[in-house]
Design an enzyme around this catalytic site. Sequence first.
Site, mmCIF file in Angstrom:
data_model
loop_
_atom_site.group_PDB
_atom_site.id
_atom_site.type_symbol
_atom_site.label_atom_id
_atom_site.label_comp_id
_atom_site.label_asym_id
_atom_site.label_seq_id
_atom_site.Cartn_x
_atom_site.Cartn_y
_atom_site.Cartn_z
ATOM 1 C CB ILE A 1 -0.826 0.017 1.084
ATOM 2 C CG1 ILE A 1 -1.952 -1.297 1.218
ATOM 3 C CG2 ILE A 1 -1.930 1.133 0.956
ATOM 4 C CD1 ILE A 1 -2.503 -1.488 2.410
ATOM 5 C CB THR B 1 -5.841 -2.942 9.969
ATOM 6 O OG1 THR B 1 -6.892 -3.992 9.736
ATOM 7 C CG2 THR B 1 -5.312 -3.536 11.190
ATOM 8 C CG ASP B 2 -11.129 -4.130 8.430
ATOM 9 O OD1 ASP B 2 -10.041 -4.912 8.507
ATOM 10 O OD2 ASP B 2 -11.837 -4.594 7.526
ATOM 11 C CD GLU B 3 -6.919 -8.336 9.787
ATOM 12 O OE1 GLU B 3 -6.515 -9.034 10.550
ATOM 13 O OE2 GLU B 3 -6.563 -8.193 8.402
ATOM 14 C CE1 TYR C 1 -1.046 -6.242 10.716
ATOM 15 C CE2 TYR C 1 -3.316 -7.155 10.559
ATOM 16 C CZ TYR C 1 -2.191 -6.445 10.070
ATOM 17 O OH TYR C 1 -2.770 -5.284 9.313
ATOM 18 C CE LYS D 1 -1.550 -1.735 11.727
ATOM 19 N NZ LYS D 1 -0.369 -0.749 11.118
HETATM 20 P P1 NAD Z 1 3.409 -4.921 3.390
HETATM 21 O O1 NAD Z 1 3.658 -6.214 4.416
HETATM 22 O O2 NAD Z 1 3.138 -5.134 1.967
HETATM 23 O O3 NAD Z 1 4.364 -3.627 3.432
HETATM 24 C C1 NAD Z 1 5.228 -3.362 4.602
HETATM 25 C C2 NAD Z 1 6.225 -2.478 4.331
HETATM 26 O O4 NAD Z 1 6.848 -2.189 5.546
HETATM 27 C C3 NAD Z 1 7.576 -3.225 3.803
HETATM 28 O O5 NAD Z 1 8.050 -2.466 2.745
HETATM 29 C C4 NAD Z 1 8.742 -3.639 4.670
HETATM 30 O O6 NAD Z 1 9.733 -3.489 4.330
HETATM 31 C C5 NAD Z 1 8.234 -2.441 5.764
HETATM 32 N N1 NAD Z 1 8.692 -2.667 7.044
HETATM 33 C C6 NAD Z 1 8.451 -3.626 7.872
HETATM 34 N N2 NAD Z 1 8.972 -3.610 9.299
HETATM 35 C C7 NAD Z 1 9.925 -2.357 9.172
HETATM 36 C C8 NAD Z 1 10.613 -1.436 10.143
HETATM 37 N N3 NAD Z 1 10.719 -2.092 11.197
HETATM 38 N N4 NAD Z 1 11.160 -0.269 9.537
HETATM 39 C C9 NAD Z 1 10.563 0.136 8.277
HETATM 40 N N5 NAD Z 1 10.216 -0.526 7.477
HETATM 41 C C10 NAD Z 1 9.672 -1.704 7.720
HETATM 42 O O7 NAD Z 1 2.062 -4.268 3.985
HETATM 43 P P2 NAD Z 1 0.865 -3.446 3.409
HETATM 44 O O8 NAD Z 1 0.068 -4.537 2.916
HETATM 45 O O9 NAD Z 1 1.341 -2.734 2.312
HETATM 46 O O10 NAD Z 1 0.127 -2.776 4.741
HETATM 47 C C11 NAD Z 1 0.697 -1.338 4.866
HETATM 48 C C12 NAD Z 1 0.218 -0.819 6.299
HETATM 49 O O11 NAD Z 1 -1.132 -0.979 5.886
HETATM 50 C C13 NAD Z 1 0.229 -1.758 7.358
HETATM 51 O O12 NAD Z 1 0.415 -0.978 8.518
HETATM 52 C C14 NAD Z 1 -1.094 -2.541 7.430
HETATM 53 O O13 NAD Z 1 -1.234 -2.815 8.737
HETATM 54 C C15 NAD Z 1 -1.810 -1.847 7.135
HETATM 55 N N6 NAD Z 1 -3.050 -2.441 6.310
HETATM 56 C C16 NAD Z 1 -2.938 -3.093 5.336
HETATM 57 C C17 NAD Z 1 -4.150 -3.745 4.918
HETATM 58 C C18 NAD Z 1 -4.026 -4.790 3.740
HETATM 59 O O14 NAD Z 1 -5.030 -5.244 3.265
HETATM 60 N N7 NAD Z 1 -2.905 -5.028 3.141
HETATM 61 C C19 NAD Z 1 -5.493 -3.132 5.169
HETATM 62 C C20 NAD Z 1 -5.682 -2.324 6.169
HETATM 63 C C21 NAD Z 1 -4.215 -1.795 6.795
HETATM 64 P P1 TYD Z 2 -5.174 -12.562 4.212
HETATM 65 O O1 TYD Z 2 -4.830 -12.108 2.498
HETATM 66 O O2 TYD Z 2 -3.868 -13.131 4.714
HETATM 67 O O3 TYD Z 2 -5.890 -11.090 4.762
HETATM 68 P P2 TYD Z 2 -6.262 -11.201 6.285
HETATM 69 O O4 TYD Z 2 -6.049 -12.460 6.951
HETATM 70 O O5 TYD Z 2 -5.555 -10.061 6.945
HETATM 71 O O6 TYD Z 2 -7.704 -10.868 6.056
HETATM 72 O O7 TYD Z 2 -6.347 -13.507 3.835
HETATM 73 C C1 TYD Z 2 -7.573 -13.057 3.393
HETATM 74 C C2 TYD Z 2 -8.832 -14.298 3.715
HETATM 75 O O8 TYD Z 2 -8.125 -15.708 2.779
HETATM 76 C C3 TYD Z 2 -8.535 -14.754 5.323
HETATM 77 O O9 TYD Z 2 -9.826 -15.066 5.560
HETATM 78 C C4 TYD Z 2 -7.586 -16.133 5.074
HETATM 79 C C5 TYD Z 2 -8.003 -16.474 3.592
HETATM 80 N N1 TYD Z 2 -6.719 -17.167 2.986
HETATM 81 C C6 TYD Z 2 -7.051 -18.589 2.545
HETATM 82 O O10 TYD Z 2 -8.219 -18.977 2.741
HETATM 83 N N2 TYD Z 2 -6.059 -19.178 1.882
HETATM 84 C C7 TYD Z 2 -4.805 -18.828 1.941
HETATM 85 O O11 TYD Z 2 -3.317 -19.260 1.470
HETATM 86 C C8 TYD Z 2 -4.576 -17.289 2.447
HETATM 87 C C9 TYD Z 2 -3.211 -16.606 2.521
HETATM 88 C C10 TYD Z 2 -5.614 -16.831 2.981
#
Ligand code: NAD
Ligand code: TYD
Length: 339
Positions: free
Chosen positions: A12, A125-127, A153, A157
């Site tokens: 993101i 996050t909504d989690e 996780y 958060k």
């Molecule tokens: P991601 O795992 O793809 O990226 C995380 C980034 O943070 C990586 O580039 C990693 O190198 C960097 N990082 C990790 N530890 C670090 C540290 N100690 N110092 C500096 N950099 C560090 O994650 P994402 O999916 O892009 O999520 C980004 C943010 O959004 C997170 O805070 C996550 O909780 C939040 N978020 C994600 C989702 C989703 O669906 N992916 C939804 C809601 C919120």
């Molecule tokens: P994920 O992408 O890990 O996001 P989050 O757990 O943060 O919502 O998983 C999305 C949903 O998909 C979650 O209900 C777990 C499920 N899942 C599978 O069923 N198989 C998989 O291999 C993975 C990675 C996730």
Amino acid sequence: MNIIVTGGAGFIGSNFIFHMLKEHPDYRIVCLDKLTYAGNLSTLEPVMDNPNFRFVKLDICDREGVYKLFEEEHPDMVVNFAAESHVDRSIENPEVFLQTNIIGTATLMDACRKYGIKRYHQVSTDEVYGDLPLDRPDLFFTEETPIHTSSPYSSSKAGADLLVLAYNRTYGLPVTISRCSNNYGPYHFPEKLIPLMIINCLHDKPLPVYGEGLNVRDWLYVEDHCRAIDLIIHNGKVGEVYNVGGHNEMKNIDIVKLICKELGKPETLITHVTDRKGHDMRYAIDPTKIHNDLGWLPETKFADGIKKTIQWYLDNEDWWQPIVSGEYQDYYEKMYKNR
Ligand code: NAD
Ligand code: TYD
């Protein structure tokens, strides 16, 4: 405006950097990223030569390094994406989640207090709200829903969110928090549901659905999340939390079937595997506040977003192939072998 974006080499954060450099070409964006397994410098290649962009490899827990960067850059804002973000990894090894997600957040905010800041924004996050039952489709997470986490996780958060609000109340730090639902789109790391299923489909590998696949997630195209954060850091009220989601709830199994259909692969690839421990049943965001207060609405419908995302993975094998052929292989073996 000079903005430090942490975690900008991840999914993101990188999309947010592209969004900001496009929408605000006069802003300076400094990306601070430790480049963990989830950080990928090649993602940022298109902006590396932009004179308004700087990349710094740094851990957000490294107090000395973070303070030095603040002395050099005098940022107006910090947007903190840096985190350990994968629930399954947090179940295997919670410690690094506590370190990065909680201690790292505190370290960044201490730097903001020491050097002054116009806005510290926490990407949450909504989690943090836990989950909702499947038989109550009338229930949604609002900003008033109590924090009630399930995984290491989400707990890390939530701990960070509480600290952010405490720094606002105790020290008057000008903070905002966004709590977004599941994102999907380009540069999504292949360990997460949607990219994992796309890439496995392309290799005709089994599609590992946890349990029956009835768990519901509320999917939002990543660009819509980036626009929401852009609005919040400019127009959001200090001390406030904003939920971000697009009312797009889908069962995991339906997502996987849709990916099979789009890629012309048989559903017989679907393999039901052991469920995730403590698996949250349903996430669903009520985005009324960000809509009413800031005029935000999602722009990309899931039907279009998923097609665009699949096409992106088809067109960008150069991006994901080195990832899935590297240490990710060991991760995949370990997590899925006996499942
Ligand atoms: P991601 O795992 O793809 O990226 C995380 C980034 O943070 C990586 O580039 C990693 O190198 C960097 N990082 C990790 N530890 C670090 C540290 N100690 N110092 C500096 N950099 C560090 O994650 P994402 O999916 O892009 O999520 C980004 C943010 O959004 C997170 O805070 C996550 O909780 C939040 N978020 C994600 C989702 C989703 O669906 N992916 C939804 C809601 C919120
Ligand atoms: P994920 O992408 O890990 O996001 P989050 O757990 O943060 O919502 O998983 C999305 C949903 O998909 C979650 O209900 C777990 C499920 N899942 C599978 O069923 N198989 C998989 O291999 C993975 C990675 C996730």
